[in-house]
Write a protein that holds these residues in place. Structure first.
Motif, PDB file in Angstrom:
ATOM      1  N   PRO A 115       1.806  53.732  49.288  1.00 25.36           N
ATOM      2  CA  PRO A 115       0.430  53.636  49.775  1.00 25.36           C
ATOM      3  C   PRO A 115       0.223  52.535  50.802  1.00 25.36           C
ATOM      4  O   PRO A 115      -0.734  52.560  51.570  1.00 25.36           O
ATOM      5  N   GLU A 116       1.114  51.539  50.839  1.00 26.91           N
ATOM      6  CA  GLU A 116       0.866  50.371  51.663  1.00 26.91           C
ATOM      7  C   GLU A 116       1.283  50.581  53.116  1.00 26.91           C
ATOM      8  O   GLU A 116       2.199  51.329  53.403  1.00 26.91           O
ATOM      9  N   ILE A 117       0.559  49.886  53.996  1.00 25.56           N
ATOM     10  CA  ILE A 117       0.938  49.856  55.410  1.00 25.56           C
ATOM     11  C   ILE A 117       1.350  48.420  55.700  1.00 25.56           C
ATOM     12  O   ILE A 117       0.615  47.483  55.366  1.00 25.56           O
ATOM     13  N   HIS A 118       2.527  48.253  56.287  1.00 28.37           N
ATOM     14  CA  HIS A 118       3.048  46.908  56.487  1.00 28.37           C
ATOM     15  C   HIS A 118       2.656  46.361  57.861  1.00 28.37           C
ATOM     16  O   HIS A 118       3.252  46.726  58.864  1.00 28.37           O
ATOM     17  N   SER A 119       1.659  45.488  57.886  1.00 18.16           N
ATOM     18  CA  SER A 119       1.320  44.800  59.142  1.00 18.16           C
ATOM     19  C   SER A 119       2.427  43.796  59.452  1.00 18.16           C
ATOM     20  O   SER A 119       3.259  43.495  58.586  1.00 18.16           O
ATOM     21  N   ASP A 120       2.410  43.221  60.664  1.00 21.05           N
ATOM     22  CA  ASP A 120       3.437  42.237  61.034  1.00 21.05           C
ATOM     23  C   ASP A 120       3.436  41.051  60.074  1.00 21.05           C
ATOM     24  O   ASP A 120       4.493  40.519  59.728  1.00 21.05           O
ATOM     25  N   ALA A 121       2.225  40.641  59.653  1.00 20.03           N
ATOM     26  CA  ALA A 121       2.135  39.479  58.751  1.00 20.03           C
ATOM     27  C   ALA A 121       2.788  39.789  57.407  1.00 20.03           C
ATOM     28  O   ALA A 121       3.472  38.942  56.819  1.00 20.03           O
ATOM     29  N   ILE A 122       2.611  41.022  56.936  1.00 21.50           N
ATOM     30  CA  ILE A 122       3.219  41.410  55.651  1.00 21.50           C
ATOM     31  C   ILE A 122       4.741  41.509  55.808  1.00 21.50           C
ATOM     32  O   ILE A 122       5.488  41.086  54.926  1.00 21.50           O
ATOM     33  N   VAL A 123       5.175  42.045  56.940  1.00 26.30           N
ATOM     34  CA  VAL A 123       6.622  42.169  57.181  1.00 26.30           C
ATOM     35  C   VAL A 123       7.280  40.786  57.148  1.00 26.30           C
ATOM     36  O   VAL A 123       8.362  40.610  56.579  1.00 26.30           O
ATOM     37  N   GLU A 124       6.605  39.804  57.720  1.00 28.94           N
ATOM     38  CA  GLU A 124       7.160  38.436  57.700  1.00 28.94           C
ATOM     39  C   GLU A 124       7.341  37.922  56.276  1.00 28.94           C
ATOM     40  O   GLU A 124       8.317  37.248  55.954  1.00 28.94           O
ATOM     41  N   LYS A 125       6.367  38.249  55.425  1.00 29.56           N
ATOM     42  CA  LYS A 125       6.467  37.811  54.030  1.00 29.56           C
ATOM     43  C   LYS A 125       7.587  38.558  53.302  1.00 29.56           C
ATOM     44  O   LYS A 125       8.318  37.971  52.496  1.00 29.56           O
ATOM     45  N   LEU A 126       7.720  39.844  53.583  1.00 29.14           N
ATOM     46  CA  LEU A 126       8.817  40.616  52.973  1.00 29.14           C
ATOM     47  C   LEU A 126      10.159  40.043  53.416  1.00 29.14           C
ATOM     48  O   LEU A 126      11.118  39.970  52.642  1.00 29.14           O
ATOM     49  N   LYS A 127      10.199  39.617  54.690  1.00 27.21           N
ATOM     50  CA  LYS A 127      11.435  39.043  55.246  1.00 27.21           C
ATOM     51  C   LYS A 127      11.779  37.734  54.525  1.00 27.21           C
ATOM     52  O   LYS A 127      12.948  37.403  54.334  1.00 27.21           O
ATOM     53  N   PHE A 128      10.757  37.012  54.119  1.00 27.39           N
ATOM     54  CA  PHE A 128      10.973  35.770  53.370  1.00 27.39           C
ATOM     55  C   PHE A 128      11.717  36.078  52.057  1.00 27.39           C
ATOM     56  O   PHE A 128      12.641  35.352  51.671  1.00 27.39           O
ATOM     57  N   ILE A 129      11.318  37.165  51.402  1.00 30.98           N
ATOM     58  CA  ILE A 129      11.990  37.572  50.156  1.00 30.98           C
ATOM     59  C   ILE A 129      13.429  37.981  50.472  1.00 30.98           C
ATOM     60  O   ILE A 129      14.368  37.644  49.746  1.00 30.98           O
ATOM     61  N   ASP A 130      13.599  38.702  51.582  1.00 30.30           N
ATOM     62  CA  ASP A 130      14.949  39.131  51.977  1.00 30.30           C
ATOM     63  C   ASP A 130      15.835  37.915  52.254  1.00 30.30           C
ATOM     64  O   ASP A 130      17.000  37.872  51.858  1.00 30.30           O
ATOM     65  N   ASP A 131      15.269  36.914  52.933  1.00 30.85           N
ATOM     66  CA  ASP A 131      16.029  35.691  53.231  1.00 30.85           C
ATOM     67  C   ASP A 131      16.433  34.974  51.937  1.00 30.85           C
ATOM     68  O   ASP A 131      17.532  34.426  51.834  1.00 30.85           O
ATOM     69  N   LEU A 132      15.513  34.986  50.979  1.00 31.57           N
ATOM     70  CA  LEU A 132      15.792  34.351  49.687  1.00 31.57           C
ATOM     71  C   LEU A 132      16.971  35.051  49.003  1.00 31.57           C
ATOM     72  O   LEU A 132      17.884  34.419  48.469  1.00 31.57           O
ATOM     73  N   ARG A 133      16.934  36.360  49.070  1.00 31.07           N
ATOM     74  CA  ARG A 133      18.018  37.161  48.493  1.00 31.07           C
ATOM     75  C   ARG A 133      19.361  36.843  49.181  1.00 31.07           C
ATOM     76  O   ARG A 133      20.381  36.672  48.519  1.00 31.07           O
ATOM     77  N   LEU A 134      19.322  36.752  50.514  1.00 35.78           N
ATOM     78  CA  LEU A 134      20.562  36.478  51.258  1.00 35.78           C
ATOM     79  C   LEU A 134      21.078  35.081  50.927  1.00 35.78           C
ATOM     80  O   LEU A 134      22.285  34.851  50.804  1.00 35.78           O
ATOM     81  N   ALA A 135      20.130  34.124  50.768  1.00 38.59           N
ATOM     82  CA  ALA A 135      20.531  32.754  50.422  1.00 38.59           C
ATOM     83  C   ALA A 135      21.210  32.734  49.051  1.00 38.59           C
ATOM     84  O   ALA A 135      22.203  32.027  48.858  1.00 38.59           O
ATOM     85  N   VAL A 136      20.714  33.532  48.127  1.00 40.62           N
ATOM     86  CA  VAL A 136      21.328  33.614  46.793  1.00 40.62           C
ATOM     87  C   VAL A 136      22.726  34.213  46.920  1.00 40.62           C
ATOM     88  O   VAL A 136      23.695  33.724  46.342  1.00 40.62           O
ATOM     89  N   GLN A 137      22.824  35.294  47.725  1.00 41.03           N
ATOM     90  CA  GLN A 137      24.128  35.953  47.896  1.00 41.03           C
ATOM     91  C   GLN A 137      25.152  34.998  48.495  1.00 41.03           C
ATOM     92  O   GLN A 137      26.331  35.030  48.142  1.00 41.03           O
ATOM     93  N   LYS A 138      24.674  34.131  49.397  1.00 39.14           N
ATOM     94  CA  LYS A 138      25.598  33.181  50.049  1.00 39.14           C
ATOM     95  C   LYS A 138      25.685  31.875  49.271  1.00 39.14           C
ATOM     96  O   LYS A 138      26.250  30.889  49.767  1.00 39.14           O
ATOM     97  N   GLU A 139      25.040  31.864  48.110  1.00 42.99           N
ATOM     98  CA  GLU A 139      25.004  30.678  47.243  1.00 42.99           C
ATOM     99  C   GLU A 139      24.463  29.445  47.956  1.00 42.99           C
ATOM    100  O   GLU A 139      24.957  28.328  47.784  1.00 42.99           O
TER     101      GLU A 139
END
Ligand SMILES: [Zn+2]
Ligand SMILES: [Zn+2]
Ligand SMILES: [Zn+2]
Ligand SMILES: [Zn+2]
Length: 340
Positions: A314-338
């Motif tokens: 149902p959601e539409i991802h505005s640029d501001a929301i995409v940036e926040k989603l990217k923050f979660i993705d970065d967190l995930r990558l940081a965990v993967q790279k320890e």
């Protein structure tokens, strides 16, 4: 979620307890971390048809049929890793509580499986020896029929009101709060978002969080909650927030965005497994993953509308929301790279 295969070639699903084609028992093999058909040896020991590892069914499977995970045959534990995270389970002397618990476990297991595939840590006293002061993840399933229960997270403990497993109650609440979706998997993803904020964001990247989601100290959570329930979401919230509830406080924004990220991973993984996209949800390319999710969402929404169901996406991802989603993705990558 991906599907799995029985030794007979039949398809097995994440919650399968036996193969519908050949009736062979199946379980989540703790060694393969996949649902496998099993040979039954002496004393109820199961032998994985794929890796030949020996296991037993989790005691929540044998006693209550709310789980399908195997436990190492040599393990001191009778419960599987996911069931051991429960600190309070529903009172099974009450009618319907077993059915509600089963629905809750199915959702919890599915969400935790994806969390582990994404590479996020689950801190438990028993697995990790010592939690080193980090919040230990636990679940308690309580009934608001006994005394009021607030679904929420505090210091690693996720509390769920088991009334949420009643579809009539859930739909009434969804309409009352004007939510486009309200599901058990959504609840688990949201509350785990609060858990990962405390486990990963607070000690590692609080300044970055504040610059994107806002300062969680001003206003305080209590003030923000009071304002939200008095005045509702801010106008035009869709431009910056993934949901109306996100507007309440930066913590809720993070939890809602985290849940939204896990939705994306789950849907793209499924589409990839069933050859509906070539994009993976392994964190290698966030932009591609998001595009795949949107493309799949358009089709899936039309399927759902064909059947008179609520939109899958149902959601539409505005640029501001995409940036926040990217923050979660970065967190995930940081965990993967320890790195955190
Ligand atoms: Zn079979
Ligand atoms: Zn196996
Ligand atoms: Zn279990
Ligand atoms: Zn929350």
């Amino acid at each position: 979620m991906r599907s799995f295969y029985c030794q007979c070639g039949g398809t097995l699903f994440f919650g399968s307890v036996c193969c519908v084609a050949c009736n062979r028992p199946t379980a989540m093999c703790p060694h393969c971390n996949a649902v496998r058909s099993m040979a039954v040896a002496d004393d109820g020991v199961l032998v994985c048809d794929h890796c030949h590892h020996e296991c037993r069914m989790c005691s929540n499977a044998t006693q209550h049929a709310v789980c399908n995970r195997g436990v190492d045959a040599v393990s001191e534990h009778t419960l599987c890793r996911y069931c051991r995270l429960n600190s309070v389970v529903p009172d099974l002397s009450v009618d319907d509580n077993l059915l509600k618990w089963k629905r809750l476990e199915m959702a919890k297991h599915r969400v935790l499986f994806d969390i582990e595939r994404v590479g996020l840590p689950i801190v438990s006293e028993t697995e990790n020896g010592s939690a080193d002061g980090r919040p230990v993840l636990q679940f308690e399933f309580k009934s608001s029929a006994v005394k009021p229960v607030s679904t929420g997270h505090a210091d690693g403990l996720i509390t769920i009101d088991i009334a949420e497993a009643d579809s009539v109650h859930r739909e009434q609440t969804r309409v009352e709060f004007g939510e486009p979706q309200r599901t058990l998997v959504g609840h688990f993803r949201h509350e785990l978002g609060h858990y990962y904020w405390q486990l990963l964001v607070e000690p590692n990247c609080l300044d970055d969080f504040r610059s994107l989601f806002g300062d969680e100290r001003k206003p305080t959570y209590a003030e923000a909650q009071k304002r939200y329930y008095a005045d509702g979401a801010i106008p035009n919230w869709q431009e910056r927030f993934i949901s109306a509830y996100s507007t309440m406080h930066p913590w809720e924004d993070f939890a809602e965005t985290f849940a939204g990220y896990m939705d994306i991973v789950a849907v793209v993984e499924t589409a990839r497994h069933f050859d509906r996209t070539r994009v993976t949800a392994d964190g290698s390319d966030f932009d591609q993953m998001l595009t795949a999710y949107r493309d799949i969402g358009i089709v899936a929404n039309e399927f759902n509308r064909d059947m008179g169901l609520l939109d899958l996406v149902p959601e539409i991802h505005s640029d501001a929301i995409v940036e926040k989603l990217k923050f979660i993705d970065d967190l995930r990558l940081a965990v993967q790279k320890e790195l955190v």
